[in-house]
Design an enzyme around this catalytic site. Structure first.
Site, PDB file in Angstrom:
ATOM      1  N   LYS A  64       0.830  -1.033  -0.108  1.00 18.71           N
ATOM      2  CA  LYS A  64      -0.084   0.104   0.095  1.00 18.71           C
ATOM      3  C   LYS A  64       0.716   1.255  -0.058  1.00 18.71           C
ATOM      4  O   LYS A  64       0.626   2.190  -0.705  1.00 18.71           O
ATOM      5  CB  LYS A  64      -0.962  -0.068   1.052  1.00 18.71           C
ATOM      6  CG  LYS A  64      -2.005  -1.089   0.997  1.00 18.71           C
ATOM      7  CD  LYS A  64      -3.069  -1.035   2.508  1.00 18.71           C
ATOM      8  CE  LYS A  64      -3.796  -2.032   2.404  1.00 18.71           C
ATOM      9  NZ  LYS A  64      -4.718  -2.163   3.646  1.00 18.71           N
ATOM     10  N   HIS A 115       0.225  -6.819  17.568  1.00 20.82           N
ATOM     11  CA  HIS A 115      -0.872  -7.566  17.764  1.00 20.82           C
ATOM     12  C   HIS A 115      -1.337  -7.701  18.772  1.00 20.82           C
ATOM     13  O   HIS A 115      -0.848  -7.563  19.934  1.00 20.82           O
ATOM     14  CB  HIS A 115      -0.414  -8.827  16.999  1.00 20.82           C
ATOM     15  CG  HIS A 115       0.463  -9.731  17.622  1.00 20.82           C
ATOM     16  ND1 HIS A 115       0.229 -10.619  18.865  1.00 20.82           N
ATOM     17  CD2 HIS A 115       2.003 -10.003  17.285  1.00 20.82           C
ATOM     18  CE1 HIS A 115       1.360 -10.920  19.142  1.00 20.82           C
ATOM     19  NE2 HIS A 115       2.276 -10.895  18.208  1.00 20.82           N
TER      20      HIS A 115
END
Length: 127
Positions: A64, A115
């Site tokens: 991206k 995470h």
């Protein structure tokens, strides 16, 4: 020349989805996405799924930042998440990743991974 941000990317991945794919498809699934050193690192973990998911997210975020997404221009194996001795992740570009980086006049790719129990996330900055 002063550094300039050429692109940013962020991605979030469901760890459970990666765990399911890994259990269902095994080595074939992770070999499509990760390079041998990345696989070795992840499989050394007691639960590989969060590390696998973080690398999946990292590559999506890098793609991206380049503005291409995962595509013919930039494939899964054109990017590698390596680790410094400190444990901090860093990006190594290969093949088309390297070419794209040079074509953009890039100086460095910064990556940050995180995470929770259920989600892995990554942010990439192309400078």
């Amino acid at each position: 020349a002063e550094a300039m941000i050429l692109g940013i990317g962020i991605d979030i991945v469901d760890i459970g989805r990666i765990r399911d794919s890994h259990q269902k498809h095994g080595a074939r699934f992770i070999e499509r996405i990760l390079l041998p050193a990345e696989i070795d690192y992840c499989l050394q973990q007691k639960d590989p799924a969060p590390s696998l998911a973080a690398r999946f997210a990292a590559k999506e975020a890098i793609a991206k930042a380049f503005g291409t997404g995962i595509s013919a221009e930039l494939g899964w194996h054109d990017m590698e998440v390596a680790r410094h001795d400190t444990g901090a992740p860093h990006v190594v570009l290969h093949g088309k990743g390297k070419e794209l980086f040079e074509a953009r006049g890039g100086d460095s790719v910064h990556i940050s991974l995180s995470h929770t129990a259920h989600l892995a996330t990554a942010m990439a900055i192309l400078e």
